[in-house]
Design a protein around this motif. Structure first.
Motif, short mmCIF file in Angstrom:
data_model
loop_
_atom_site.label_atom_id
_atom_site.label_comp_id
_atom_site.label_asym_id
_atom_site.label_seq_id
_atom_site.Cartn_x
_atom_site.Cartn_y
_atom_site.Cartn_z
N MET A 1 0.83 -1.19 0.00
CA MET A 1 0.00 0.00 0.00
C MET A 1 0.88 1.25 0.00
O MET A 1 1.97 1.25 0.54
N SER A 2 0.35 2.30 -0.61
CA SER A 2 1.07 3.57 -0.72
C SER A 2 0.33 4.66 0.04
O SER A 2 -0.88 4.61 0.19
N THR A 3 1.07 5.68 0.48
CA THR A 3 0.46 6.84 1.11
C THR A 3 0.41 7.99 0.10
O THR A 3 1.08 7.96 -0.93
N LEU A 4 -0.40 9.02 0.42
CA LEU A 4 -0.61 10.13 -0.50
C LEU A 4 -0.61 11.45 0.25
O LEU A 4 -1.22 11.57 1.31
N SER A 5 0.07 12.43 -0.33
CA SER A 5 0.00 13.81 0.15
C SER A 5 -0.06 14.73 -1.06
O SER A 5 0.22 14.31 -2.19
N CYS A 6 -0.45 15.98 -0.82
CA CYS A 6 -0.53 16.95 -1.92
C CYS A 6 -0.28 18.34 -1.35
O CYS A 6 -0.26 18.54 -0.14
N HIS A 7 -0.06 19.27 -2.25
CA HIS A 7 -0.03 20.67 -1.84
C HIS A 7 -0.42 21.54 -3.01
O HIS A 7 -0.38 21.11 -4.17
N VAL A 8 -0.84 22.77 -2.70
CA VAL A 8 -1.26 23.72 -3.72
C VAL A 8 -0.46 25.00 -3.54
O VAL A 8 -0.37 25.54 -2.44
N LEU A 9 0.09 25.48 -4.65
CA LEU A 9 0.83 26.74 -4.66
C LEU A 9 0.10 27.72 -5.57
O LEU A 9 -0.20 27.39 -6.73
N ASP A 10 -0.20 28.89 -5.05
CA ASP A 10 -0.78 29.97 -5.83
C ASP A 10 0.37 30.65 -6.57
O ASP A 10 1.15 31.38 -5.97
N THR A 11 0.49 30.38 -7.86
CA THR A 11 1.64 30.90 -8.62
C THR A 11 1.50 32.37 -8.98
O THR A 11 2.46 32.97 -9.45
N THR A 12 0.32 32.96 -8.77
CA THR A 12 0.19 34.40 -9.04
C THR A 12 0.94 35.22 -8.01
O THR A 12 1.38 36.33 -8.30
N CYS A 13 1.07 34.67 -6.79
CA CYS A 13 1.77 35.41 -5.74
C CYS A 13 2.91 34.60 -5.12
O CYS A 13 3.59 35.09 -4.23
N GLY A 14 3.10 33.37 -5.58
CA GLY A 14 4.19 32.55 -5.08
C GLY A 14 3.99 32.10 -3.64
O GLY A 14 4.96 31.88 -2.93
N GLN A 15 2.73 31.96 -3.22
CA GLN A 15 2.42 31.59 -1.84
C GLN A 15 1.62 30.29 -1.79
O GLN A 15 0.91 29.97 -2.74
#
Length: 108
Positions: free
Chosen positions: A1-15
């Protein structure tokens, strides 16, 4: 079995993009396996989820964030479909988001 993570970056402001709802589905099914919100660093880890080898859809529900930060919404959600192999210990899927585009890649 594998684990999962994610993230989101707002590239308009680099945050990091905090407060974006994320859900995971088996591809072609409508029942969510798990869901949560990105934290202040734009990250979410699916703590209680183990991925078997299969095809999945990771859904980022971006509408509320886009309306608040971009004052408009072109992509109300972003689906990332991927195939997991349980021999792989972990999957990390980033989303780069801006007003009229998004992109993704396999992270580490």
């Amino acid at each position: 079995m594998s684990t999962l993570s994610c993230h989101v970056l707002d590239t308009t402001c680099g945050q990091p993009a905090a407060g974006i709802a994320v859900e995971i589905y088996r591809f072609g099914e409508s029942q969510s396996l798990a869901k949560g919100l990105t934290d202040q660093d734009g990250r979410f880890k699916f703590e209680l989820l183990d991925l078997a080898s299969d095809c999945y859809c990771l859904r980022f529900i971006t509408e509320e964030y886009c309306l608040e930060h971009f004052k408009q919404c072109f992509f109300p959600l972003a689906d990332v479909v991927f195939i997991s192999d349980e021999q792989q210990a972990h999957y990390h899927i980033p989303l780069l988001l801006s007003t009229f585009s998004y992109s993704t890649y396999r992270g580490s």
